[in-house]
Design a protein around this motif. Structure first.
Motif, PDB file in Angstrom:
ATOM      1  N   UNK A 146     -13.039  69.059 -58.307  1.00 47.75           N
ATOM      2  CA  UNK A 146     -14.398  69.584 -58.400  1.00 47.75           C
ATOM      3  C   UNK A 146     -14.465  70.975 -57.786  1.00 47.75           C
ATOM      4  N   UNK A 147     -14.930  71.939 -58.572  1.00 45.58           N
ATOM      5  CA  UNK A 147     -15.097  73.323 -58.119  1.00 45.58           C
ATOM      6  C   UNK A 147     -16.562  73.755 -58.089  1.00 45.58           C
ATOM      7  N   UNK A 148     -17.421  73.089 -58.824  1.00 43.77           N
ATOM      8  CA  UNK A 148     -18.836  73.475 -58.884  1.00 43.77           C
ATOM      9  C   UNK A 148     -19.470  73.297 -57.505  1.00 43.77           C
ATOM     10  N   UNK A 149     -20.108  74.331 -56.949  1.00 42.45           N
ATOM     11  CA  UNK A 149     -20.647  74.235 -55.593  1.00 42.45           C
ATOM     12  C   UNK A 149     -21.552  73.032 -55.355  1.00 42.45           C
ATOM     13  N   UNK A 150     -22.402  72.692 -56.315  1.00 39.26           N
ATOM     14  CA  UNK A 150     -23.304  71.549 -56.128  1.00 39.26           C
ATOM     15  C   UNK A 150     -22.507  70.249 -56.015  1.00 39.26           C
ATOM     16  N   UNK A 151     -21.465  70.125 -56.811  1.00 34.18           N
ATOM     17  CA  UNK A 151     -20.621  68.927 -56.745  1.00 34.18           C
ATOM     18  C   UNK A 151     -19.852  68.869 -55.433  1.00 34.18           C
ATOM     19  N   UNK A 152     -19.350  70.008 -54.994  1.00 36.10           N
ATOM     20  CA  UNK A 152     -18.626  70.070 -53.727  1.00 36.10           C
ATOM     21  C   UNK A 152     -19.527  69.616 -52.586  1.00 36.10           C
ATOM     22  N   UNK A 153     -20.745  70.111 -52.570  1.00 35.22           N
ATOM     23  CA  UNK A 153     -21.702  69.739 -51.527  1.00 35.22           C
ATOM     24  C   UNK A 153     -22.008  68.245 -51.581  1.00 35.22           C
TER      25      UNK A 153
ATOM     26  N   UNK B  71     -13.028  82.508 -60.387  1.00 36.81           N
ATOM     27  CA  UNK B  71     -13.355  83.735 -61.112  1.00 36.81           C
ATOM     28  C   UNK B  71     -14.846  83.936 -61.321  1.00 36.81           C
ATOM     29  N   UNK B  72     -15.618  82.857 -61.356  1.00 36.26           N
ATOM     30  CA  UNK B  72     -17.060  82.969 -61.597  1.00 36.26           C
ATOM     31  C   UNK B  72     -17.881  82.984 -60.316  1.00 36.26           C
ATOM     32  N   UNK B  73     -17.227  82.817 -59.172  1.00 34.56           N
ATOM     33  CA  UNK B  73     -17.965  82.725 -57.912  1.00 34.56           C
ATOM     34  C   UNK B  73     -17.738  83.914 -56.987  1.00 34.56           C
ATOM     35  N   UNK B  74     -16.721  84.745 -57.288  1.00 33.46           N
ATOM     36  CA  UNK B  74     -16.382  85.848 -56.403  1.00 33.46           C
ATOM     37  C   UNK B  74     -16.139  87.131 -57.186  1.00 33.46           C
ATOM     38  N   UNK B  75     -16.520  88.253 -56.617  1.00 33.97           N
ATOM     39  CA  UNK B  75     -16.095  89.558 -57.122  1.00 33.97           C
ATOM     40  C   UNK B  75     -14.696  89.823 -56.574  1.00 33.97           C
ATOM     41  N   UNK B  76     -13.820  90.336 -57.404  1.00 31.56           N
ATOM     42  CA  UNK B  76     -12.425  90.584 -57.018  1.00 31.56           C
ATOM     43  C   UNK B  76     -11.845  89.391 -56.250  1.00 31.56           C
TER      44      UNK B  76
ATOM     45  N   UNK C 189     -22.109  89.836 -51.443  1.00 33.53           N
ATOM     46  CA  UNK C 189     -21.219  88.678 -51.291  1.00 33.53           C
ATOM     47  C   UNK C 189     -21.898  87.496 -50.620  1.00 33.53           C
ATOM     48  N   UNK C 190     -23.152  87.675 -50.231  1.00 38.58           N
ATOM     49  CA  UNK C 190     -23.812  86.643 -49.438  1.00 38.58           C
ATOM     50  C   UNK C 190     -23.857  85.295 -50.142  1.00 38.58           C
ATOM     51  N   UNK C 191     -24.177  85.287 -51.437  1.00 37.83           N
ATOM     52  CA  UNK C 191     -24.271  84.029 -52.165  1.00 37.83           C
ATOM     53  C   UNK C 191     -22.898  83.382 -52.325  1.00 37.83           C
ATOM     54  N   UNK C 192     -21.881  84.192 -52.579  1.00 42.37           N
ATOM     55  CA  UNK C 192     -20.525  83.649 -52.682  1.00 42.37           C
ATOM     56  C   UNK C 192     -20.108  82.987 -51.374  1.00 42.37           C
ATOM     57  N   UNK C 193     -20.386  83.645 -50.266  1.00 43.30           N
ATOM     58  CA  UNK C 193     -20.015  83.098 -48.969  1.00 43.30           C
ATOM     59  C   UNK C 193     -20.805  81.830 -48.661  1.00 43.30           C
ATOM     60  N   UNK C 194     -22.044  81.784 -49.094  1.00 40.26           N
ATOM     61  CA  UNK C 194     -22.883  80.625 -48.812  1.00 40.26           C
ATOM     62  C   UNK C 194     -22.422  79.387 -49.573  1.00 40.26           C
ATOM     63  N   UNK C 195     -22.053  79.562 -50.841  1.00 39.87           N
ATOM     64  CA  UNK C 195     -21.792  78.391 -51.664  1.00 39.87           C
ATOM     65  C   UNK C 195     -20.311  78.129 -51.947  1.00 39.87           C
TER      66      UNK C 195
END
Length: 463
Positions: free
Chosen positions: A54-61, A368-373, A387-393
């Protein structure tokens, strides 16, 4: 242009179960394919296992936090670690895990950051003395020294004594053997073919575990027996707190074997994960000289030539972010395996009872869909609003939920201090032609070491 460290090139397409088995025997990173870094959830059905990634943030949580009881820790990793860690808090579940957690949490008051800092500083100072004794500009495998200093720090925190060089080398070599064998024990369990475990591998695992536990038992036994005899103690360390801990329900203390299990877990988890990340941080800094120089100047401005103080650790933000970014690119625990306690549904797919659900920080933190570079080393992303949202989720190097690592703050402070002292005194330079090869075993290490040259900076004292 940010530095992008090498990592195992993913396959174009998903491998067959047989090819996946032989690839993962060396490193589970070798079994990944390109879509692994983009998918929301993947599944693999093997002869002995149904596995869902599982990679989807909601599923991970959901798996790690909201329904943590529905997804207890998988026994697969526990089987590989049992010779070393026994029935420790790292591998147990349910009431046994809760009892251990309730008994151990008060003990971690001994690892309060202000209490532990002088011990960290003393061990770091000893590390600097060892490095200063080496030829200037010489080539070194920094993994060895990072393992030594982190083992020394956790030893001082648990036992109130420093770890000498010979013992550090024994532990390093024994744990390296244990790490190399562990995937060969784990993979047959995953595939339901435990009979494929080579007796030689099982013997090597037990031998390495006995060597490490024997060293720990030699330190624990005299103090355990003294406490049972009612003798007064002058120690104010984690071992003392563990020995005095009582089960809130029964009032019972840890037995000797239980104590060894918990100390083995704390020592090995506490130094192995930090050593892994610090080694990769040195590699990244050596290949990013602009970041390295900025961090050096930051440390110089804050600390000058005096001994580091606790307050300095908050002031050297870039150095701290170097380590945080290293944890994103090279999370020491690259995957976390859970088990479905009962049948459920994930992304509209039925999941049977007993199926393995894997949360992989290695994939989520490079998604690839959750982070820039996603593959770039950029510690400035921690100060970037974008990057705040990437770091949060999508940032979970220490896990999340009830089983989040209790030593996260300890590890961050320890690493910041070690990197600050290294950067103030030395310039780290990559060795031409040497490219570390990340392998996923129990932690993410390099199959061929991380070789660097260390150059003393003129006019900079070790303090």
């Amino acid at each position: 242009m940010h530095f992008c460290p090498a990592y195992p090139k993913p396959r174009k397409h998903k491998a067959s179960a047989l090819l996946m088995f032989f690839s993962a025997r060396r490193s589970w990173l070798d079994a990944l394919y390109e879509r692994s870094y983009r998918m929301q959830m993947g599944e693999v059905h093997l002869p002995g296992l149904d596995l869902y990634m599982v990679n989807e943030p909601a599923l991970v949580k959901r798996v790690m936090n909201e329904e943590a009881g529905q997804f207890p820790k998988s026994p697969l990793l526990g089987e590989a670690l049992q010779p070393l860690l026994g029935e420790s808090i790292f591998t147990t579940n349910g009431e046994q895990w809760q009892r251990q957690r309730d008994m151990m949490e008060p003990a971690f008051a001994q690892a309060r950051l202000n209490v532990a800092f002088p011990l960290m500083r003393a061990a770091t100072q000893d590390m600097m003395a060892r490095l200063d004794a080496l030829p200037d500009g010489g080539e070194h495998d920094v993994e060895v020294e990072m393992t030594h200093v982190t083992a020394d720090i956790i030893f001082r925190t648990i036992f109130s004594v420093p770890m000498e060089g010979a013992d550090a080398r024994r532990i390093f070599e024994a744990f390296a053997r244990f790490q190399a064998v562990a995937p060969r024990l784990l993979l047959p369990s995953v595939y339901g073919v435990r009979w494929l475990v080579w007796p030689w591998d099982a013997w090597r695992s037990r031998q390495a575990a006995r060597e490490i536990r024997g060293l720990l038992e030699g330190l624990i036994r005299p103090r355990f027996d003294a406490l049972r005899r009612g003798e007064a103690t002058q120690h104010a360390d984690i071992l003392q707190s563990f020995m005095e801990a009582k089960d809130p329900a029964s009032g019972n203390a840890f037995s000797f074997d239980e104590l060894v299990d918990q100390v083995a877990m704390l020592f090995l988890a506490g130094h192995e994960t930090s050593a892994s990340a610090l080694t990769w941080a040195c590699h990244l800094l050596a290949h990013a000289p602009e970041v390295q120089e900025r961090a050096h100047h930051e440390v110089e401005q804050v600390m000058g030539e005096r001994a580091p103080e606790l307050a300095d650790m908050k002031a050297i933000a870039l150095t701290r972010n170097v380590f945080r970014e290293t944890l994103r690119l090279f999370p020491p625990v690259g995957f976390m395996a859970r088990q479905a306690a009962s049948a459920c549904t994930l992304r509209k797919k039925p999941v049977r009872e007993g199926a393995t659900v894997v949360v992989a920080p290695w994939l989520i933190q490079r998604h690839r869909d959750l982070w820039a570079e996603p593959d770039a080393f950029n510690p400035d992303r921690f100060e970037n609003d974008a990057s705040r949202e990437s770091l949060r989720q999508a940032y979970l190097p220490f896990g999340m939920g009830p089983r989040v690592c209790m030593g996260a703050a300890f590890a961050l402070q320890e690493a910041t201090l070690i990197l600050a002292c290294l950067l103030r005194r030395y310039r780290l330079q990559a060795v031409a032609g040497h490219e570390p090869q990340p392998v996923g075993r129990l932690t993410i290490r390099s199959a061929n070491g991380v070789r660097l040259t260390l150059h003393r900076r003129e006019g900079v004292a070790a303090w």
